[in-house]
Design a protein around this motif. Sequence first.
Motif, PDB file in Angstrom:
ATOM      1  N   GLY A  24       0.807  -1.211   0.000  1.00  0.00           N
ATOM      2  CA  GLY A  24       0.000   0.000   0.000  1.00  0.00           C
ATOM      3  C   GLY A  24       0.836   1.256   0.000  1.00  0.00           C
ATOM      4  N   LEU A  25       1.893   1.285   0.780  1.00  0.00           N
ATOM      5  CA  LEU A  25       2.744   2.475   0.845  1.00  0.00           C
ATOM      6  C   LEU A  25       3.689   2.567  -0.332  1.00  0.00           C
ATOM      7  N   GLY A  26       4.087   1.446  -0.879  1.00  0.00           N
ATOM      8  CA  GLY A  26       5.026   1.451  -1.998  1.00  0.00           C
ATOM      9  C   GLY A  26       4.432   1.983  -3.276  1.00  0.00           C
ATOM     10  N   THR A  27       3.142   1.847  -3.459  1.00  0.00           N
ATOM     11  CA  THR A  27       2.521   2.303  -4.699  1.00  0.00           C
ATOM     12  C   THR A  27       1.856   3.664  -4.566  1.00  0.00           C
ATOM     13  N   ALA A  28       1.799   4.209  -3.374  1.00  0.00           N
ATOM     14  CA  ALA A  28       1.129   5.497  -3.179  1.00  0.00           C
ATOM     15  C   ALA A  28       1.951   6.614  -3.818  1.00  0.00           C
ATOM     16  N   GLY A  29       1.307   7.417  -4.628  1.00  0.00           N
ATOM     17  CA  GLY A  29       1.962   8.574  -5.222  1.00  0.00           C
ATOM     18  C   GLY A  29       2.808   8.291  -6.442  1.00  0.00           C
ATOM     19  N   THR A  30       2.742   7.098  -7.017  1.00  0.00           N
ATOM     20  CA  THR A  30       3.570   6.816  -8.180  1.00  0.00           C
ATOM     21  C   THR A  30       2.934   7.316  -9.475  1.00  0.00           C
ATOM     22  N   ALA A  31       1.626   7.439  -9.521  1.00  0.00           N
ATOM     23  CA  ALA A  31       0.959   7.910 -10.733  1.00  0.00           C
ATOM     24  C   ALA A  31       0.587   9.379 -10.562  1.00  0.00           C
ATOM     25  N   VAL A  32       1.282  10.231 -11.318  1.00  0.00           N
ATOM     26  CA  VAL A  32       1.014  11.662 -11.246  1.00  0.00           C
ATOM     27  C   VAL A  32       0.581  12.107 -12.629  1.00  0.00           C
ATOM     28  N   ALA A  33      -0.651  12.497 -12.759  1.00  0.00           N
ATOM     29  CA  ALA A  33      -1.168  12.966 -14.040  1.00  0.00           C
ATOM     30  C   ALA A  33      -1.737  14.361 -13.851  1.00  0.00           C
ATOM     31  N   THR A  34      -1.380  15.244 -14.739  1.00  0.00           N
ATOM     32  CA  THR A  34      -1.905  16.597 -14.664  1.00  0.00           C
ATOM     33  C   THR A  34      -2.883  16.803 -15.797  1.00  0.00           C
ATOM     34  N   ILE A  35      -3.918  17.552 -15.529  1.00  0.00           N
ATOM     35  CA  ILE A  35      -4.901  17.900 -16.545  1.00  0.00           C
ATOM     36  C   ILE A  35      -4.662  19.370 -16.886  1.00  0.00           C
ATOM     37  N   ASP A  36      -4.306  19.642 -18.134  1.00  0.00           N
ATOM     38  CA  ASP A  36      -3.986  20.998 -18.568  1.00  0.00           C
ATOM     39  C   ASP A  36      -4.943  21.430 -19.670  1.00  0.00           C
ATOM     40  N   GLU A  37      -5.188  22.738 -19.732  1.00  0.00           N
ATOM     41  CA  GLU A  37      -6.012  23.280 -20.809  1.00  0.00           C
ATOM     42  C   GLU A  37      -5.120  23.477 -22.034  1.00  0.00           C
ATOM     43  N   VAL A  38      -5.544  22.924 -23.169  1.00  0.00           N
ATOM     44  CA  VAL A  38      -4.752  22.934 -24.394  1.00  0.00           C
ATOM     45  C   VAL A  38      -5.560  23.593 -25.506  1.00  0.00           C
TER      46      VAL A  38
END
Length: 81
Positions: A24-38
């Motif tokens: 649970g702690l090892g996988t927390a925060g590994t996926a960071v996706a930002t949503i930007d206006e394009v």
Amino acid sequence: MTRSLTKKRLGAAIAAAAAACALGLGTAGTAVATIDEVDISCTNKGGHDPGGQQPSCKGSSLTQESEFQNPSGHAPGGWNK
């Protein structure tokens, strides 16, 4: 129950809890996706794309069309107008 069986069950329970915490702690925060206006296109007053225009507007009578996109270039559901 015997002491040996109790120790085995207690050891297995501790091992399972430790594995669950580590996973649970090892996988927390590994996926960071930002949503930007394009910027995606420009439209003129007639609602058409002017010929030769880039995605960002370069004229006074043009309307900028944009949408929110994730890093893979797709528009996530519920974010756009």
